[in-house]
Design an enzyme around this catalytic site. Structure first.
Site, short mmCIF file in Angstrom:
data_model
loop_
_atom_site.label_atom_id
_atom_site.label_comp_id
_atom_site.label_asym_id
_atom_site.label_seq_id
_atom_site.Cartn_x
_atom_site.Cartn_y
_atom_site.Cartn_z
N SER A 45 -8.75 0.47 8.37
CA SER A 45 -8.37 0.11 9.60
C SER A 45 -7.01 -1.00 9.34
O SER A 45 -6.71 -1.74 10.19
CB SER A 45 -9.36 -0.97 10.29
OG SER A 45 -9.76 -1.94 9.36
N LYS A 92 0.81 -1.25 -0.08
CA LYS A 92 0.06 -0.01 0.11
C LYS A 92 0.73 1.17 0.11
O LYS A 92 0.45 2.28 -0.30
CB LYS A 92 -0.94 0.08 1.13
CG LYS A 92 -2.00 -0.91 1.16
CD LYS A 92 -3.25 -0.93 0.25
CE LYS A 92 -4.33 -2.09 0.35
NZ LYS A 92 -5.25 -1.61 -0.60
#
Lengths: 313, 313
Positions: free
Chosen positions: B77, B52
């Site tokens: 989250s 990411k």
């Protein structure tokens, strides 16, 4: 013990077809923890799960034709058994591996997947040596020692060759020290490929034979070998000790707790499962982190072969 | 969705200072199991433990100066929270991360180590969106979506760029498919850097929205998201779905048992701890191994962030 750059590069070229070029990994977590730049040379991702295939591949390659035809033998319950089994399959050389009958099933299994002769014996050192010697004479085999053999050591030099090719300006390389074959190979390469990189050994306090040997100038032995780092219970040998004496200036000794803490960092923070012997070098770095502050430090992970459940940490 | 080679290389060059070049690993065990050559692209060893940060780094870099000055916001989250937190620290951009208050402590901790604003909210999707929206308006922030954003997708393309630069003649790349940002980026790179490599998605049967979307030509949603592969519970978006429709021809669906079996192979045989979502691509390869026989197959390990004890496999 003076070797040329050309020789080391030739050895590397020659064993390349039989080994993986292992990755060099960095982790922010470790760099922040130690306040330096740490480069892990990951022999846990090597073929057979440890650096030993480098050693075995080079030792086999260097044998005279006659010995290659007759075959080789070693006794080992650990990584060298797997390394030699795989390397001899790849080079199509007949190999006999003598293993104690109480060796863990997963270790026997990982040797048996190669086309070799596995011979089981009682678990004493005497039984191992006797079985090996009998087979050696009967079949006119060549014995390969896992650490005290020049071609084994030169095979291991390729770890240093690869690491310093990738990270050219390392200040230090920290390596576990057990039988002495790994660190002496790395020190030979570092001496050739860097004009500043120092190779430092790390060993468990409980088996601090290398530390005492270096201090006294004579090979010392362990009276107790009860360390979790089972790969480092062995002693130095007459081939590798002179190299270590010349090229290694420092050995760090770490406690069992420090080894376990480092092992937990690998498993819980870096998400890599390795064997306890491999955690020893990181334990040494953490122990002396003030000394290595702002330096570029290579850390050798020697292997990953472990039964995590049996470890019970 | 037609991008030039120059653009992809430029993106890679631009985010290089903020990311790791992750290793490509091979394992004899897997090659023998699957009868093909498998190359794992290990984003589990990426900074922040997942791919990411590639997405976040490129998305931040491409913002107009005004947005960079005001800051960005996302709600997550999971891995994107960590990726954006790290990337925004590295690029010195103010970031707000909205996380559900019941997110695991280790995830909060891994975000809080960066200099960002962590805002906790109730654990419903509505609470997340409401909190995000309120902060966005109050502070004039730019919202970055974890998967449905072109610059996020192009950031992810660098995985394909690196993998095909290293293994130029891949026949296939297998990637998990969740929100669609990862696979669409890889497919864009594969389309540019290879004239034969096909990118294939793998997703859990329990959340087979991508499979059904591709079949029907319209984005489909999951009614049940109860898969162990928690990173793949999300749906495709209007930015990435057209890319997927054009460039992805096949999606393999795997059962929960197949995912767990693949995860166990990683942990027990390859000695790497990864998150369940990352095991899905290998599960797909094993499921269809007859099809991939003798081929060169890249397999993307998307991340390693997992609480092994909580997993309880």
């Amino acid at each position: 013990m003076e070797f040329s750059k050309d020789l080391l590069l030739e050895i590397h070229d020659n064993i390349k077809p039989f080994i993986n070029k292992t990755p060099v990994l960095e982790f922010d977590f470790i760099n922040e923890l130690c306040n330096c730049n740490v480069y892990f040379k990951c022999e846990n991702f090597q073929k057979t799960g440890s650096f030993k295939i480098r050693a075995a591949s080079n030792a086999l390659r260097c044998l005279p034709k006659e010995s290659k035809e007759k075959g080789v033998i070693t006794h080992s319950s650990g990584n060298f058994a797997q390394g030699l089994a795989c390397a001899s399959s790849l080079q199509d050389i007949n190999a006999y591996i003598v293993m104690p009958e109480n060796a863990p099933e997963f270790k026997k299994h990982s040797v048996l997947k190669y086309d070799i002769n596995l011979i089981e014996c009682k678990s004493t050192i005497e039984a191992r040596e006797k079985t090996t010697s009998k087979l050696l004479i009967e079949n006119d085999l060549h014995f390969i020692h896992p650490s005290n053999d020049l071609n084994v050591i030169l095979g291991n030099s390729t770890i240093g060759t690869e690491l310093l090719e990738e990270i050219t300006d390392l200040d230090f390389i920290l390596s576990p020290i057990g039988g002495g074959g790994l660190i002496s190979g790395i020190a030979i390469a570092s001496n050739i490929f860097s004009n500043k990189c120092k190779v430092v050994g790390v060993e468990p306090k409980l088996v601090d034979d290398a530390y005492r040997s270096l201090k006294s100038g004579v090979i010392q032995y362990n009276t107790n070998t009860n360390t979790i780092a089972d790969g480092l219970r062995t002693n130095l040998g007459d081939i590798n000790f002179p190299i270590i004496k010349k090229l290694i200036k420092d050995i760090i000794c770490v406690s069992e707790d420090e080894i376990i803490d480092a092992l937990k960092i690998f498993i819980e923070r870096l998400d890599i499962i390795i064997e306890p012997s491999s955690a020893v070098a990181l334990a040494g770095l953490i122990n002396k982190k003030e000394y290595y502050k702002n330096k570029k430090v290579g850390v050798v992970i020697s292997g990953g072969n472990v039964d995590l459940e049996a470890l019970n940490i």
